[in-house]
Design an enzyme around this catalytic site. Sequence first.
Site, PDB file in Angstrom:
ATOM      1  N   GLY A  71       0.783  -1.226   0.000  1.00  0.00           N
ATOM      2  CA  GLY A  71       0.000   0.000   0.000  1.00  0.00           C
ATOM      3  C   GLY A  71       0.815   1.276   0.000  1.00  0.00           C
ATOM      4  O   GLY A  71       0.264   2.370   0.070  1.00  0.00           O
ATOM      5  N   HIS A  72       2.135   1.184  -0.083  1.00  0.00           N
ATOM      6  CA  HIS A  72       2.990   2.391  -0.060  1.00  0.00           C
ATOM      7  C   HIS A  72       3.898   2.394  -1.280  1.00  0.00           C
ATOM      8  O   HIS A  72       5.092   2.136  -1.151  1.00  0.00           O
ATOM      9  CB  HIS A  72       3.825   2.437   1.214  1.00  0.00           C
ATOM     10  CG  HIS A  72       4.395   3.782   1.514  1.00  0.00           C
ATOM     11  ND1 HIS A  72       5.628   4.198   1.089  1.00  0.00           N
ATOM     12  CD2 HIS A  72       3.875   4.816   2.204  1.00  0.00           C
ATOM     13  CE1 HIS A  72       5.867   5.425   1.525  1.00  0.00           C
ATOM     14  NE2 HIS A  72       4.818   5.814   2.206  1.00  0.00           N
ATOM     15  N   PHE A  73       3.520   2.626  -2.374  1.00  0.00           N
ATOM     16  CA  PHE A  73       2.257   3.041  -2.963  1.00  0.00           C
ATOM     17  C   PHE A  73       1.912   2.074  -4.075  1.00  0.00           C
ATOM     18  O   PHE A  73       2.818   1.664  -4.793  1.00  0.00           O
ATOM     19  CB  PHE A  73       2.366   4.455  -3.532  1.00  0.00           C
ATOM     20  CG  PHE A  73       2.671   5.489  -2.475  1.00  0.00           C
ATOM     21  CD1 PHE A  73       1.665   5.955  -1.640  1.00  0.00           C
ATOM     22  CD2 PHE A  73       3.952   5.979  -2.300  1.00  0.00           C
ATOM     23  CE1 PHE A  73       1.937   6.914  -0.683  1.00  0.00           C
ATOM     24  CE2 PHE A  73       4.223   6.936  -1.338  1.00  0.00           C
ATOM     25  CZ  PHE A  73       3.225   7.413  -0.526  1.00  0.00           C
TER      26      PHE A  73
END
Length: 138
Positions: free
Chosen positions: A44-46
């Site tokens: 999720g990053h990114f």
Amino acid sequence: MIQIDLAQALPHRAPMLLLDAASVEADVAYGKKRIRPEEFFLQGHFPGDPLVPGVILCEILAQSACALLSSRMNPGLLPFLAGLDGVRFRQPVRPGDLLETEVRIIKNKGSFYWATGKGFVAGKLCLQADFSFVLTSK
């Protein structure tokens, strides 16, 4: 150069033991961390453009300092990060990169230690920071 046994020198354990290797020469610690695509901190990053969060880069520097402090830590003492100053991120660190750290203790007073560190990928400066620690009982 002395190779450090990370499991013995650092209190961190998976998934927060971030260093792959560390060594000490004189008063300098050198750490290595290969950034793997499956690292928990990349989720999720990114999406579609993963990069290592700055706080994780700072933690990798801090763990390198712990390797340097390991010879000064008595059983029952833990190193706690007390502060970060002058943090600068120069280049992003991405999956596949080998982050190499260089950390020096610049001062200590009692159980407090001040350090300065840098992180490099392929010889390029990616981050630098000054930080402090306190060695305290569990």
